[in-house]
Design a protein around this motif. Sequence first.
Motif, short mmCIF file in Angstrom:
data_model
loop_
_atom_site.label_atom_id
_atom_site.label_comp_id
_atom_site.label_asym_id
_atom_site.label_seq_id
_atom_site.Cartn_x
_atom_site.Cartn_y
_atom_site.Cartn_z
N ASN A 17 11.29 -16.68 -13.30
CA ASN A 17 11.55 -16.47 -14.73
C ASN A 17 10.52 -15.53 -15.33
OD1 ASN A 17 9.36 -18.17 -14.55
ND2 ASN A 17 9.95 -19.48 -16.27
N PHE A 18 9.98 -14.62 -14.52
CA PHE A 18 8.88 -13.79 -14.98
C PHE A 18 8.98 -12.42 -14.33
CE2 PHE A 18 4.37 -12.57 -15.31
CZ PHE A 18 4.11 -12.93 -16.62
N MET A 19 8.89 -11.36 -15.13
CA MET A 19 8.93 -9.99 -14.60
C MET A 19 7.52 -9.51 -14.28
SD MET A 19 12.04 -9.07 -14.31
CE MET A 19 11.85 -7.30 -13.99
N VAL A 20 7.41 -8.80 -13.15
CA VAL A 20 6.12 -8.22 -12.75
C VAL A 20 6.33 -6.75 -12.41
CG1 VAL A 20 5.25 -10.42 -11.84
CG2 VAL A 20 6.46 -8.83 -10.31
N GLY A 21 5.23 -6.03 -12.27
CA GLY A 21 5.26 -4.66 -11.79
C GLY A 21 4.79 -4.64 -10.34
N ARG A 22 5.69 -4.30 -9.42
CA ARG A 22 5.33 -4.30 -7.99
C ARG A 22 4.71 -2.97 -7.62
NH1 ARG A 22 8.55 -8.02 -4.87
NH2 ARG A 22 7.15 -9.22 -6.19
N LEU A 23 3.57 -3.04 -6.90
CA LEU A 23 2.86 -1.84 -6.48
C LEU A 23 2.86 -1.67 -4.96
CD1 LEU A 23 0.17 -2.51 -9.13
CD2 LEU A 23 1.28 -0.28 -8.92
N LEU A 24 2.64 -2.75 -4.25
CA LEU A 24 2.75 -2.75 -2.78
C LEU A 24 3.62 -3.94 -2.39
CD1 LEU A 24 -0.82 -2.11 -1.26
CD2 LEU A 24 1.14 -0.55 -1.20
N PRO A 25 4.37 -3.87 -1.28
CA PRO A 25 4.53 -2.73 -0.37
C PRO A 25 5.44 -1.66 -0.96
CG PRO A 25 5.90 -4.56 0.34
CD PRO A 25 5.11 -5.06 -0.83
N PHE A 26 5.33 -0.46 -0.42
CA PHE A 26 6.09 0.70 -0.87
C PHE A 26 6.69 1.34 0.37
CE2 PHE A 26 6.07 5.26 -2.31
CZ PHE A 26 7.01 5.11 -3.32
N ARG A 27 7.85 1.93 0.27
CA ARG A 27 8.54 2.40 1.47
C ARG A 27 7.70 3.38 2.29
NH1 ARG A 27 10.98 4.55 -2.93
NH2 ARG A 27 10.93 6.83 -3.15
N GLU A 28 6.88 4.19 1.62
CA GLU A 28 6.06 5.16 2.35
C GLU A 28 4.66 4.65 2.68
OE1 GLU A 28 6.16 9.05 0.41
OE2 GLU A 28 8.03 8.39 -0.51
N LYS A 29 4.33 3.46 2.13
CA LYS A 29 3.00 2.92 2.39
C LYS A 29 3.09 1.41 2.29
CE LYS A 29 -1.40 3.30 3.20
NZ LYS A 29 -1.84 3.65 4.56
N ARG A 30 3.13 0.76 3.45
CA ARG A 30 3.30 -0.69 3.47
C ARG A 30 2.01 -1.43 3.15
NH1 ARG A 30 8.50 -1.79 2.81
NH2 ARG A 30 9.73 -0.25 3.88
N MET A 31 0.89 -0.90 3.63
CA MET A 31 -0.39 -1.58 3.45
C MET A 31 -1.50 -0.57 3.19
SD MET A 31 -0.11 -4.39 6.55
CE MET A 31 -1.70 -5.18 6.23
N VAL A 32 -2.57 -1.05 2.53
CA VAL A 32 -3.80 -0.27 2.39
C VAL A 32 -4.91 -1.14 2.98
CG1 VAL A 32 -5.45 0.79 0.81
CG2 VAL A 32 -3.00 0.90 0.31
N GLY A 33 -5.45 -0.74 4.15
CA GLY A 33 -6.34 -1.64 4.85
C GLY A 33 -5.56 -2.92 5.13
N PRO A 34 -6.14 -4.11 4.86
CA PRO A 34 -5.40 -5.35 5.07
C PRO A 34 -4.56 -5.78 3.87
CG PRO A 34 -7.66 -5.86 4.50
CD PRO A 34 -7.56 -4.35 4.53
N PHE A 35 -4.61 -5.02 2.77
CA PHE A 35 -3.86 -5.38 1.55
C PHE A 35 -2.37 -5.06 1.75
CE2 PHE A 35 -8.16 -5.05 0.14
CZ PHE A 35 -8.29 -5.93 -0.92
N SER A 36 -1.53 -6.10 1.64
CA SER A 36 -0.11 -5.90 1.97
C SER A 36 0.82 -6.05 0.78
CB SER A 36 0.31 -6.90 3.06
OG SER A 36 0.12 -8.23 2.63
N PHE A 37 0.30 -6.52 -0.36
CA PHE A 37 1.19 -6.82 -1.49
C PHE A 37 0.35 -6.88 -2.76
CE2 PHE A 37 3.13 -9.92 -4.33
CZ PHE A 37 4.50 -9.76 -4.20
N ILE A 38 0.81 -6.19 -3.80
CA ILE A 38 0.13 -6.27 -5.10
C ILE A 38 1.18 -6.30 -6.21
CG2 ILE A 38 -1.46 -5.15 -6.73
CD1 ILE A 38 -2.95 -3.97 -4.43
N ASP A 39 1.11 -7.32 -7.05
CA ASP A 39 1.94 -7.42 -8.25
C ASP A 39 1.04 -7.39 -9.48
OD1 ASP A 39 4.49 -7.52 -7.22
OD2 ASP A 39 4.76 -9.67 -7.49
N HIS A 40 1.45 -6.62 -10.48
CA HIS A 40 0.78 -6.61 -11.78
C HIS A 40 1.62 -7.48 -12.71
CE1 HIS A 40 -0.16 -4.17 -15.68
NE2 HIS A 40 -0.93 -5.25 -15.59
N MET A 41 1.07 -8.63 -13.11
CA MET A 41 1.78 -9.57 -13.99
C MET A 41 1.46 -9.26 -15.44
SD MET A 41 0.96 -13.24 -12.19
CE MET A 41 -0.79 -13.13 -12.55
N GLY A 42 2.49 -8.94 -16.21
CA GLY A 42 2.28 -8.74 -17.64
C GLY A 42 1.71 -7.36 -17.98
N PRO A 43 1.08 -7.25 -19.19
CA PRO A 43 0.82 -8.33 -20.14
C PRO A 43 2.12 -8.82 -20.79
CG PRO A 43 0.15 -6.22 -21.08
CD PRO A 43 0.57 -5.95 -19.67
#
Length: 295
Positions: A17-43
């Motif tokens: 029930n909440f919208m976020v902005g997805r940053l990773l994964p991305f079709r051309e870049k799945r990971m950065v180092g060990p970082f595999s997923f990033i969501d920006h919640m809000g504001p």
Amino acid sequence: MSNIKLIIEERPANIGNFMVGRLLPFREKRMVGPFSFIDHMGPTAMKDHQNLDVPPHPHIGLSTLTFLFEGEITHKDSLGSDVVIKPGQVNWMTSGKGIVHSERTPEYLRHTDKMLHGLQIWVALPKDLEQMEPAFFHADETDIPKWQQDGVDIKLIAGEAFGRKSPVPVYSPLYFLELKSSKRQAINIGHDLFGESALYILEGAIESEGYVYEPKQILIANDAKLCAFEMHENTTIYIFGGEPFPEERFIYWNFVASDRELIEKAKTKWLEQTFEPVPGETDFVPLPEQHPHLK
């Protein structure tokens, strides 16, 4: 030649029930180092009848990092952890072979107007630790190393950088930094970083090689030497990265693994509801029938 290899724009995604902005994964870049997923919640401004309610759901093969700018979330998990996450604190949950957790608006805020704003991040575990026992760690804002360097306020939220170490128990070489500037400022910190590196602009702007970059973008560097740029006044950025893993990672729903078989086993286990439950919670997020393989 520009050292910025890729620019990723935030894309809208729905987490219940909440919208976020997805940053990773991305079709051309799945990971950065060990970082595999990033969501920006809000504001997100939430009315007195609106609340965050993400029922119990499972994870394997990763650590989750929750870092809030505004608002509060109650985290409960199958280890028995029950903690309210507040701005500036770090919630670090390591799933290993499997953990279940829920994320909800705290009881005392459920009938008031409130804001929610923050980052939710997944950090994949190295292959030899993917099946480790699950663990949970919570750090108060005062536990996080912070200092001023050349007029910029820096926080080391996780990992190691600048000869400092965050208390957050990471499992591979990485860093996650917050930089805040109140005035226009040249920054050159690439020599302090390693591995793959990326930069997320939360507010304000940065300038690099004649280009201006603004919020809701991740800039992916060719290497960790990305970090020579100019921060505009009143700018907040996050720099994250580290050593990439030699093996590919597969992502399905909330599961991350170097072996698809581990994901298939986790899917069956969730369908059969044989994961350890979250104490006191009876509902759960069902396994999506047709969840796309992201990799």
